[in-house]
Structures are given as structure tokens and as C-alpha cells.
Scaffold this active site. Structure first.
Site, PDB file in Angstrom:
ATOM      1  N   CYS A   7      -1.665  25.828  -1.258  1.00  0.00           N
ATOM      2  CA  CYS A   7      -1.106  27.099  -1.726  1.00  0.00           C
ATOM      3  C   CYS A   7      -2.184  28.154  -1.924  1.00  0.00           C
ATOM      4  O   CYS A   7      -1.869  29.313  -2.190  1.00  0.00           O
ATOM      5  CB  CYS A   7      -0.292  26.903  -3.003  1.00  0.00           C
ATOM      6  N   LYS A  27      -5.061 -18.819  -5.211  1.00  0.00           N
ATOM      7  CA  LYS A  27      -4.120 -17.698  -5.207  1.00  0.00           C
ATOM      8  C   LYS A  27      -3.733 -17.427  -3.760  1.00  0.00           C
ATOM      9  O   LYS A  27      -4.509 -16.879  -2.984  1.00  0.00           O
ATOM     10  CB  LYS A  27      -4.755 -16.465  -5.841  1.00  0.00           C
ATOM     11  N   LYS A  68     -10.149 -12.744  -8.588  1.00  0.00           N
ATOM     12  CA  LYS A  68     -10.168 -12.374  -7.170  1.00  0.00           C
ATOM     13  C   LYS A  68     -11.520 -12.654  -6.539  1.00  0.00           C
ATOM     14  O   LYS A  68     -12.551 -12.579  -7.205  1.00  0.00           O
ATOM     15  CB  LYS A  68      -9.859 -10.877  -7.022  1.00  0.00           C
ATOM     16  N   TYR A 102       4.718 -22.877  -7.944  1.00  0.00           N
ATOM     17  CA  TYR A 102       3.668 -22.795  -8.959  1.00  0.00           C
ATOM     18  C   TYR A 102       4.135 -22.217 -10.292  1.00  0.00           C
ATOM     19  O   TYR A 102       3.333 -22.022 -11.202  1.00  0.00           O
ATOM     20  CB  TYR A 102       2.463 -21.998  -8.442  1.00  0.00           C
ATOM     21  N   LYS A 107      -4.279 -20.782 -15.438  1.00  0.00           N
ATOM     22  CA  LYS A 107      -3.120 -20.782 -16.335  1.00  0.00           C
ATOM     23  C   LYS A 107      -3.390 -21.727 -17.490  1.00  0.00           C
ATOM     24  O   LYS A 107      -3.817 -22.865 -17.264  1.00  0.00           O
ATOM     25  CB  LYS A 107      -1.872 -21.254 -15.579  1.00  0.00           C
ATOM     26  N   CYS A 122       3.020  25.660  -6.417  1.00  0.00           N
ATOM     27  CA  CYS A 122       2.357  24.972  -5.303  1.00  0.00           C
ATOM     28  C   CYS A 122       3.335  24.022  -4.610  1.00  0.00           C
ATOM     29  O   CYS A 122       3.812  23.065  -5.219  1.00  0.00           O
ATOM     30  CB  CYS A 122       1.141  24.184  -5.784  1.00  0.00           C
ATOM     31  N   ARG A 151      10.777 -11.125  -5.270  1.00  0.00           N
ATOM     32  CA  ARG A 151      10.393 -10.648  -6.582  1.00  0.00           C
ATOM     33  C   ARG A 151      10.885  -9.217  -6.829  1.00  0.00           C
ATOM     34  O   ARG A 151      11.284  -8.871  -7.925  1.00  0.00           O
ATOM     35  CB  ARG A 151       8.868 -10.691  -6.712  1.00  0.00           C
ATOM     36  N   ASP A 175      -2.094 -15.900  -0.517  1.00  0.00           N
ATOM     37  CA  ASP A 175      -1.798 -14.526  -0.120  1.00  0.00           C
ATOM     38  C   ASP A 175      -0.482 -14.472   0.651  1.00  0.00           C
ATOM     39  O   ASP A 175      -0.465 -14.457   1.875  1.00  0.00           O
ATOM     40  CB  ASP A 175      -2.957 -13.999   0.739  1.00  0.00           C
ATOM     41  N   CYS A 225      -6.937  25.492  -3.554  1.00  0.00           N
ATOM     42  CA  CYS A 225      -5.976  24.481  -3.109  1.00  0.00           C
ATOM     43  C   CYS A 225      -5.760  24.658  -1.602  1.00  0.00           C
ATOM     44  O   CYS A 225      -5.457  25.761  -1.158  1.00  0.00           O
ATOM     45  CB  CYS A 225      -4.666  24.653  -3.859  1.00  0.00           C
ATOM     46  N   GLU A 267     -14.302 -23.670 -27.619  1.00  0.00           N
ATOM     47  CA  GLU A 267     -15.017 -23.236 -26.410  1.00  0.00           C
ATOM     48  C   GLU A 267     -14.808 -24.133 -25.178  1.00  0.00           C
ATOM     49  O   GLU A 267     -14.384 -23.691 -24.132  1.00  0.00           O
ATOM     50  CB  GLU A 267     -16.513 -23.139 -26.753  1.00  0.00           C
ATOM     51  N   CYS A 305      -5.398  21.916  -8.447  1.00  0.00           N
ATOM     52  CA  CYS A 305      -4.839  23.170  -7.956  1.00  0.00           C
ATOM     53  C   CYS A 305      -4.225  23.866  -9.161  1.00  0.00           C
ATOM     54  O   CYS A 305      -3.459  23.260  -9.919  1.00  0.00           O
ATOM     55  CB  CYS A 305      -3.772  22.851  -6.915  1.00  0.00           C
ATOM     56  N   ALA A 322      19.103   9.475  20.401  1.00  0.00           N
ATOM     57  CA  ALA A 322      19.428   8.772  21.649  1.00  0.00           C
ATOM     58  C   ALA A 322      20.474   7.689  21.383  1.00  0.00           C
ATOM     59  O   ALA A 322      21.394   7.471  22.179  1.00  0.00           O
ATOM     60  CB  ALA A 322      18.165   8.160  22.244  1.00  0.00           C
ATOM     61  N   TYR A 323      20.335   7.050  20.229  1.00  0.00           N
ATOM     62  CA  TYR A 323      21.292   6.008  19.854  1.00  0.00           C
ATOM     63  C   TYR A 323      22.687   6.617  19.672  1.00  0.00           C
ATOM     64  O   TYR A 323      23.687   6.114  20.182  1.00  0.00           O
ATOM     65  CB  TYR A 323      20.810   5.337  18.561  1.00  0.00           C
ATOM     66  N   ASP A 324      22.738   7.736  18.953  1.00  0.00           N
ATOM     67  CA  ASP A 324      24.032   8.397  18.746  1.00  0.00           C
ATOM     68  C   ASP A 324      24.645   8.823  20.073  1.00  0.00           C
ATOM     69  O   ASP A 324      25.866   8.782  20.256  1.00  0.00           O
ATOM     70  CB  ASP A 324      23.849   9.610  17.841  1.00  0.00           C
TER      71      ASP A 324
HETATM   72  S1  IVH Z   1       1.560 -17.303 -11.013  1.00  0.00           S
HETATM   73  C1  IVH Z   1       3.655 -15.608 -14.401  1.00  0.00           C
HETATM   74  N1  IVH Z   1       0.193 -18.671  -9.248  1.00  0.00           N
HETATM   75  O1  IVH Z   1      -0.039 -13.534  -6.994  1.00  0.00           O
HETATM   76  C2  IVH Z   1       2.988 -16.203 -13.244  1.00  0.00           C
HETATM   77  N2  IVH Z   1       0.891 -16.474  -8.657  1.00  0.00           N
HETATM   78  O2  IVH Z   1      -1.065 -11.122  -8.175  1.00  0.00           O
HETATM   79  C3  IVH Z   1       3.256 -15.462 -12.015  1.00  0.00           C
HETATM   80  N3  IVH Z   1       0.295 -15.793  -6.391  1.00  0.00           N
HETATM   81  O3  IVH Z   1       3.097 -12.235  -7.917  1.00  0.00           O
HETATM   82  C4  IVH Z   1       2.489 -15.828 -10.846  1.00  0.00           C
HETATM   83  N4  IVH Z   1      -0.711 -17.671  -5.822  1.00  0.00           N
HETATM   84  O4  IVH Z   1       2.928 -13.624  -5.717  1.00  0.00           O
HETATM   85  C5  IVH Z   1       0.801 -17.508  -9.521  1.00  0.00           C
HETATM   86  N5  IVH Z   1      -0.977 -20.011  -7.769  1.00  0.00           N
HETATM   87  C6  IVH Z   1      -0.374 -18.865  -8.039  1.00  0.00           C
HETATM   88  C7  IVH Z   1      -0.296 -17.808  -7.098  1.00  0.00           C
HETATM   89  C8  IVH Z   1       0.342 -16.618  -7.458  1.00  0.00           C
HETATM   90  C9  IVH Z   1      -0.343 -16.454  -5.418  1.00  0.00           C
HETATM   91  C10 IVH Z   1       0.785 -14.407  -6.275  1.00  0.00           C
HETATM   92  C11 IVH Z   1       2.184 -14.162  -6.782  1.00  0.00           C
HETATM   93  C12 IVH Z   1       2.028 -13.126  -7.857  1.00  0.00           C
HETATM   94  C13 IVH Z   1       0.755 -12.465  -7.452  1.00  0.00           C
HETATM   95  C14 IVH Z   1       0.098 -11.735  -8.595  1.00  0.00           C
END
Ligand code: IVH
Length: 708
Positions: free
Chosen positions: A436, A141, A339, A251, A315, A457, A162, A143, A433, A131, A451, A52-54
Site C-alpha cells: 500500500c 518418533k 528432535k 503408542y 513418556k 492496507c 487426528r 514420521d 509497505c 534424579e 506497515c 473444461a470439466y463443466d
Molecule cells: S505420543 C499424548 N509417541 O508425533 C501423546 N507420538 O509431534 C501423543 N509421534 O501427534 C503422541 N511417534 O503423530 C507419540 N512414539 C510416539 C510417536 C508420536 C510419532 C507423532 C504423533 C504426534 C506427533 C507430535
């Protein structure tokens, strides 16, 4: 009234228009086409299909041909060459952008600490890593998506995503619109060049506001704050990014022209002083127990935070120790993502779909009544394999518990038995399968049915082609899994080389395509005719050879020609080339036999020959530019015990300097490092006349490992 008139006008053939009507039509088309360009390129939300665009563009051209004096300054025909670019410029990261190793259970966390203690065995290290003494910065962490901000002389010069960690996209114009990203760093104690890394994210309130606006405008809404952050940062029009409430937390960092901190905590303090946001919930912890207390505390307060987090990150605080630990293939050894537990929900399983993978694996997928789990609508979940279905005894019609954590594919945790329909029968896994019709086979001791159709396949062939063009392989923009399947069905592609011979006119004639989109695709394909060796190897889809192994192979063999030559020689089980492949650190027996098996298959060799006429594969180019290392490309064997360094540290150090660490001595070994109480390997090295190093000589060669 005027509406029906306009519609009439739009439908009237170009050659029947009066001058006045033509002028009106050209104005309408210019505005229409500009709007569709914006929807397509800037908003990723086209309203009409390519055909349609074309058609709009063709009509514009036809009218202009009849009334050349009416061609507008803003005519779409004048913008052909200058159409908005298909994407962003690529940027190669000067220091790899790493991701993180994940931990889900307390045991994984204890392993992380044990790993650190085993690594540092020098007497003077022991106190640092005792220890309860290991200093860890724990932080939420976030999101979102990671981004890198490069400052030169304190000014922001580049903002990049990234990408795959090696190459990202230049999103500078968009990054500049974030209020939490300063155009110039505050203070004056920053290095001349410093690349600050962190997370671009959106708070939940901002996410709801953006969605409310979209819903009001009748536009599709985003699934979660992370998707809207990613979508907003990757807008071709920075004006759109500017209207989205994005934020940035610093960070981490990449290149720096000089060291600026001794600990992670100091680095965060620097970022804060320089005017960047750092997360206020970061804490200094000592030892596993203190870190676990932090984890529990943050998990409890999670829903009170204004942004989504999916865990916490640990870290190692001491940068000199971080440096010595180094990294694995894609994540540092000095950090860990812990996590949060997955979210769960109940729904009904309506069916089981069997898909065929690129190596023939028959994978069952549960088809579910749509259900929201952790903010995302789930309709499918993986069932892994036949054993898994039998073990869980999931039957069609069952109410099941579904869970999803972060980005992972939703899983079925179990069945709610008291809600099972009385007539539900155990699932019978197919013995053929579904594509196939070949008999399915199951190797001894393996859970997977495959398969048996192999190269005949079509499902396997299509999956291999999808893998070939995917992000970690040829990464062809605009050529998705859907298109591969469609081109296969149309008989346009049968093997990888065919992709490079696709004819834009033939594509343009297919449903959903037009001239513009077809040309754009073939241009994107042409852009990928030159490819890095590791990507090429990964794209081949050799069983067990993923991105990390492909890098090992590329690093070892350096060129496609060399690799192929040696793999063909390695067909002989007693050849030195076979022994050499097995000696590449990180390549096990199974992988080696899959690689050799790939070259044994005439079809695969034909595919490579065919591709050689279409693409050029660059020789391996190490991604991180470090000072030239005497160990680069050398094969090193360690034997006996070292006093100044644990075996794991010595290995990590050698690999970081570009060496391959092998376990046995052969004529191809470059250096044998001989520690105390060395046995047969040292004798063999002497017999072969190889270069041997004692610990002091090794330390000279491997350079200082104390924080510089
Ligand atoms: S450090 C070498 N710190 O999680 C260190 N990452 O699952 C690299 N992320 O790609 C990351 N909060 O996008 C770091 N406090 C935090 C973070 C964090 C979120 C993300 C980041 C990374 C991903 C890895």
C-alpha cells in the site's frame, strides 16, 4: 484415422449429431467424466480445470436433451446428486488427541526432568521421582500421521485422523485396509471400549515403490514418506489406500471403558498381545542420563531403520503420575519429543521478498536456488526481520547454508563468506509497505517493521481474511489462501461477512471455476455457518490471540454475547470487567490490551455486527466429557503452602477440573484455598466474605489424585 474422426465428433455441435454419433459421444463423455471425477476426488490430481470439466458436463446434457432415449444408466447427469462427497465425515474425539512438546537441546530435556521433580512434592512421591529413578519409556518418533482406532467389544468400529485434536476425519474404510490393523483384537482381556492411538506411516522402500509407479505413469511424485502416508490415508476410494503399503504402530490411547494398565510399558504389552504392532525399539530408561544415552544410540542407528524418524519420544512410565501431571493446552506434561538436529545444505540466495502479515509485519523471505534438504526441495527460507538480515549480513547473490527440521519453515543458518560475489551490497530494508506504500514503522524495542497503513492496507486485509477461513478458524474446505486473494482482487470480498454472501454464479464465471466447483464452494461455506466460540475467536485474528488463548477466552466467557458485552465494558480502565479479563489465568497484560483494543476499533465492531447476520456462534462446550466437576467454571485462588501437593500440581488439578486459577483475590473469586502461612490474600478473602477452603477441604473437592 479413427482418431481424427473421434476428434471431429467431439468438436461437432450437439444439435448436428446423428443418433449413432450421439450414442458414441454419450459413451465417451460418461467415461471421460467418470475418469475426471476419480482424478479430482480420489487422487487429488485433476488433469483439466473446472471450466473444461463443466464444458464436458454441459455437452453431455445438451446431447441428452436432443436424444432422451439414449440417456445411459451410468450417465453423469444421473450422478449429479450422488457425486462423491467432498470429504470425510467429521468425528469428535471423546478424549482430546494431543500433540507433543518439542525439545531440541539437552538443556530442554533436563528442564523436563526438573519440572517433573518440582511437581511431585509429597513425601511418598520423592523416591519415585529422584534424579536417577524417574522411569521413562523412550521410543522412536515415527514420521507419519497419528490415527485413532476405536474398538468396541474387541471389534474395530472407527478409524479417525487426528485433525485439530478435537475433531478428526472418519477414515474407517481406509484404516481397515492396513494389514497391521486387526479388525478384531486378539485375546480377551481388552476393555469393552478402547481407543488405541498410534502412527500411520510408510517405510522408505514402500515410498520409493509408490513414487516409481507414479513416475512411470507420468504422475507427480510425493516429496517424502510422510506425505505419501497422509495422502494415502485420506483417499476417498479405499481401493487406492489398500494398494499403498501403509503400516501402523500403536503408542498411546484415548477413551477406555476401564483402566487396563498401570504403566505405559504395560499398555504397550497389552497392545502387542491384542495383535497390534508396537515399536520394538521402545526402552525403559531411568533418569536423564539413561534417556540421553538412548537418544544418541537411536540417532546413530537412524538411517538403518526401514522408516523415517525425526526424533525420540519420552513418556513417564507410571500412569498414576501421568494423570496427576495432566496437560497443557495441547500437549501432555508427562511426555516430550526430543528432535534430531536439522539437516543442512548450501545454495545461492537470488533475492529477498517482503510479505505483509495480517498485523502489518513486513517479513523478509529469502528466494533460493532450489535445493534438496532432508528429502524435501527448498526454494524459500524465512529471514524473520530486518535485524536478522543485518546480523547475518546476508546479501543477494550470497551462498547460504539452509536448514530444515521436521515441519518447520526452512531457515538460513549463515553465509559462506568466501563465496560472496565482489559486488554484493548489504540489503536495505524497505521503509515503505510494498503493497500500500504507507510508511513502515518500528515500535521501540521491537525487531519488526510494520506497515503503518492499518485498515487501509489491502495486504493486511487479505491476510486477515485468509486467517479467518484457515483450519483453526472457520476451516472452509476448498477456500484456500489463493482463492481469498483472487476474490479480493475481483472485489468479491472485503470483510469476513462477505464470504458468506458469495454468489456461486459470479464465482462460476471466474477463471478456473465452473458451475460445479462454485456450488461446491458455497455449499462448503454454508456448512460453516455454525461455529464453536473458540474457533470464532481465533478466526478474528486479534493480535496475540491464537488457538490456545481463544480457548481460554471461550472457556471463561462462555458465549459471544457475554464476551462482547464485557469487552465493551472493559474499555473503561477502572471497570471490574477489565480486572476480570486480566485475572483469567494465561492472559497477560499485553494480550488483554490487544483484546480490549480490538473492541475499541469501530471497524471491528462493525465486522462483528455484520457477521452476526451470517453465522451463529455456539456457546462454549467443553471438549472433554468428564464427570461433572464442582470446580467447572469457578475461579480459584491458592495462597500459602500446601503440604500434600505442590503449587504446580494444585493449579494443574484445578484447571483439569475446569477451574480458572487466578493470582489475586477479587469479588469474582469463587474459592480461596488457604495453605500454611497464608498472608494478605487470606485476609482479603475474609474481608470479602468469600468461600475459603483448607487443604483437607480442597482435597475433598478436587477428588483423589492418586492413580484411581
Ligand atoms: S505420543 C499424548 N509417541 O508425533 C501423546 N507420538 O509431534 C501423543 N509421534 O501427534 C503422541 N511417534 O503423530 C507419540 N512414539 C510416539 C510417536 C508420536 C510419532 C507423532 C504423533 C504426534 C506427533 C507430535
Amino acid at each position: 484415422m479413427s482418431r481424427s474422426l473421434d476428434t471431429d465428433l467431439a468438436a461437432r455441435p450437439a444439435e448436428l449429431l446423428t443418433e449413432e454419433e450421439a450414442r458414441a459421444e454419450l459413451a465417451r463423455l460418461a467415461a471421460e467424466i467418470a475418469r475426471h471425477d476419480r482424478l479430482y476426488h480420489a487422487e487429488d490430481a485433476p488433469e483439466i480445470d473446472d471450466a473444461a470439466y463443466d464444458e464436458l458436463r454441459r455437452r453431455n446434457t445438451a446431447i441428452e436433451a436432443g436424444f432422451p432415449e439414449l440417456i445411459r444408466a451410468d450417465s453423469p447427469s444421473r450422478r449429479v446428486g450422488a457425486a462423491p462427497s467432498a470429504g470425510f465425515a467429521k468425528v469428535r474425539h471423546s478424549v482430546l488427541m494431543l500433540s507433543l512438546e518439542n525439545a531440541f537441546a539437552e538443556a530442554d530435556l533436563r528442564d523436563f526432568f526438573a519440572g517433573i521433580r518440582n511437581f511431585f512434592r509429597r513425601p511418598e512421591d520423592l523416591a519415585l521421582v529422584a534424579e536417577d529413578a524417574i522411569e521413562i519409556i523412550a521410543e522412536p518418533k515415527i514420521d507419519g500421521l497419528s490415527a485413532a482406532l476405536r474398538y468396541e467389544q474387541g471389534r474395530l468400529v472407527l478409524g479417525a485422523t487426528r485433525g485439530d485434536g478435537v475433531t478428526g476425519e472418519d477414515v474407517t474404510a481406509n484404516i481397515r485396509t492396513l494389514p497391521s490393523v486387526p479388525a478384531a483384537l486378539a485375546g480377551n482381556d481388552w476393555p469393552e471400549i478402547v481407543e488405541i492411538r498410534g502412527e500411520v506411516y510408510m517405510e522408505r522402500a514402500g515410498f520409493f515403490a509408490v513414487n516409481a509407479e507414479r513416475a512411470a505413469a507420468g504422475e507427480p511424485v510425493f516429496a517424502n514418506p510422510r506425505n505419501v502416508a497422509a495422502g494415502s490415508l485420506r483417499q476417498l476410494d479405499p481401493g487406492i489406500t489398500a494398494r499403498r503399503p501403509l503400516k501402523f504402530f500403536a503408542y498411546a490411547w484415548g477413551e477406555a471403558s476401564r483402566p487396563f494398565a498401570r504403566t505405559h510399558a504395560e499398555a504397550l504389552a497389552c497392545f502387542h498381545r491384542w495383535g497390534l504392532s508396537v515399536n520394538e525399539h521402545s526402552r525403559l530408561c531411568r533418569g536423564a542420563d539413561s534417556v540421553l544415552a538412548y537418544y544418541r544410540d537411536v540417532a546413530e542407528r537412524r538411517s538403518a531403520l526401514p522408516y523415517d524418524i525425526d526424533g525420540v519420544v519420552y513418556k513417564l512410565n507410571d500412569l498414576a503420575l501421568q494423570d496427576r501431571l495432566g496437560m497443557r493446552s495441547r500437549a501432555p506434561r508427562w511426555a516430550l519429543a526430543h528432535k534430531f538436529a536439522a539437516e543442512q545444505a548450501r545454495t545461492v540466495m537470488r533475492g529477498i521478498m517482503i510479505t505483509v502479515g495480517r498485523q502489518g509485519a513486513l517479513t523478509p523471505t529469502a528466494m533460493l536456488d532450489p535445493i534438496t534438504v532432508g528429502g524435501v526441495v527448498v526454494q524459500r527460507a524465512t529471514l524473520h526481520n530486518a535485524d536478522e538480515i543485518a546480523r547475518k549480513d546476508v546479501r543477494i547473490g550470497d551462498t547460504v547454508v539452509v536448514q530444515r527440521a521436521g515441519d518447520v519453515i526452512p531457515q538460513i543458518v549463515g553465509v559462506v563468506l568466501d563465496r560472496r560475489p565482489p559486488d554484493a551490497k548489504p540489503f536495505e530494508f524497505p521503509d515503505r509497505c510494498p503493497v500500500c506504500g504507507s510508511m513502515a514503522v518500528r515500535e521501540d524495542g521491537m525487531a519488526v517493521w510494520r506497515c503503518g497503513g492499518g485498515l487501509i492496507c489491502p495486504a493486511q486485509a487479505v491476510e486477515r481474511l485468509k486467517h479467518f477461513v484457515a483450519r483453526d478458524g472457520f476451516d472452509i474446505e476448498g477456500l484456500g489462501a489463493k482463492h481469498i486473494a483472487d476474490f479480493w482482487d475481483g472485489g468479491l470480498i472485503r470483510q469476513p461477512g462477505d464470504i458468506f454472501r458469495l454468489n456461486p454464479e459470479i464465482i462460476a464465471a471466474r477463471e478456473g471455476w465452473g458451475e460445479v466447483s462454485a456450488n461446491k464452494l458455497t455449499a462448503a461455506i454454508d456448512e460453516r455457518r455454525v461455529i464453536a466460540l473458540d474457533r470464532f475467536i481465533n478466526a478474528l485474528g486479534i493480535p496475540q490471540v491464537g488457538q490456545a488463548t481463544a480457548r481460554l477466552v471461550a472457556r471463561h466467557y462462555r458465549s459471544l454475547g457475554q464476551w462482547r458485552e464485557e469487552m465493551e465494558a472493559a474499555q473503561d480502565p477502572d471497570s471490574p470487567e477489565r480486572a476480570q479479563l486480566l485475572d483469567v489465568h494465561g492472559i497477560g497484560k499485553g494480550m488483554a490490551s490487544d483484546i480490549i483494543g480490538f473492541f475499541a476499533e469501530p471497524h471491528n465492531r462493525a465486522v462483528l455486527d455484520d457477521l452476526a447476520g451470517e453465522v451463529s456462534v455456539l456457546d462454549y462446550d467443553p471438549p472433554v466429557q468428564k464427570a461433572p466437576s464442582p470446580l467447572a467454571g469457578k475461579t480459584v485462588v491458592f495462597t500459602g503452602s500446601l503440604e500434600r501437593m505442590s503449587r504446580s500440581e494444585a493449579k494443574a488439578r484445578a484447571e483439569a477440573l475446569g477451574a480458572n486459577v487466578a493470582s489475586s483475590v477479587s469479588a469474582k473469586t469463587d474459592y480461596v484455598v488457604i495453605g500454611a502461612d497464608a498472608g494478605s490474600k487470606a485476609k482479603r478473602a475474609a474481608a470479602l466474605g468469600l468461600a475459603t477452603l483448607d487443604e483437607a477441604a480442597w482435597l475433598d473437592l478436587a477428588g483423589p489424585t492418586q492413580g484411581a
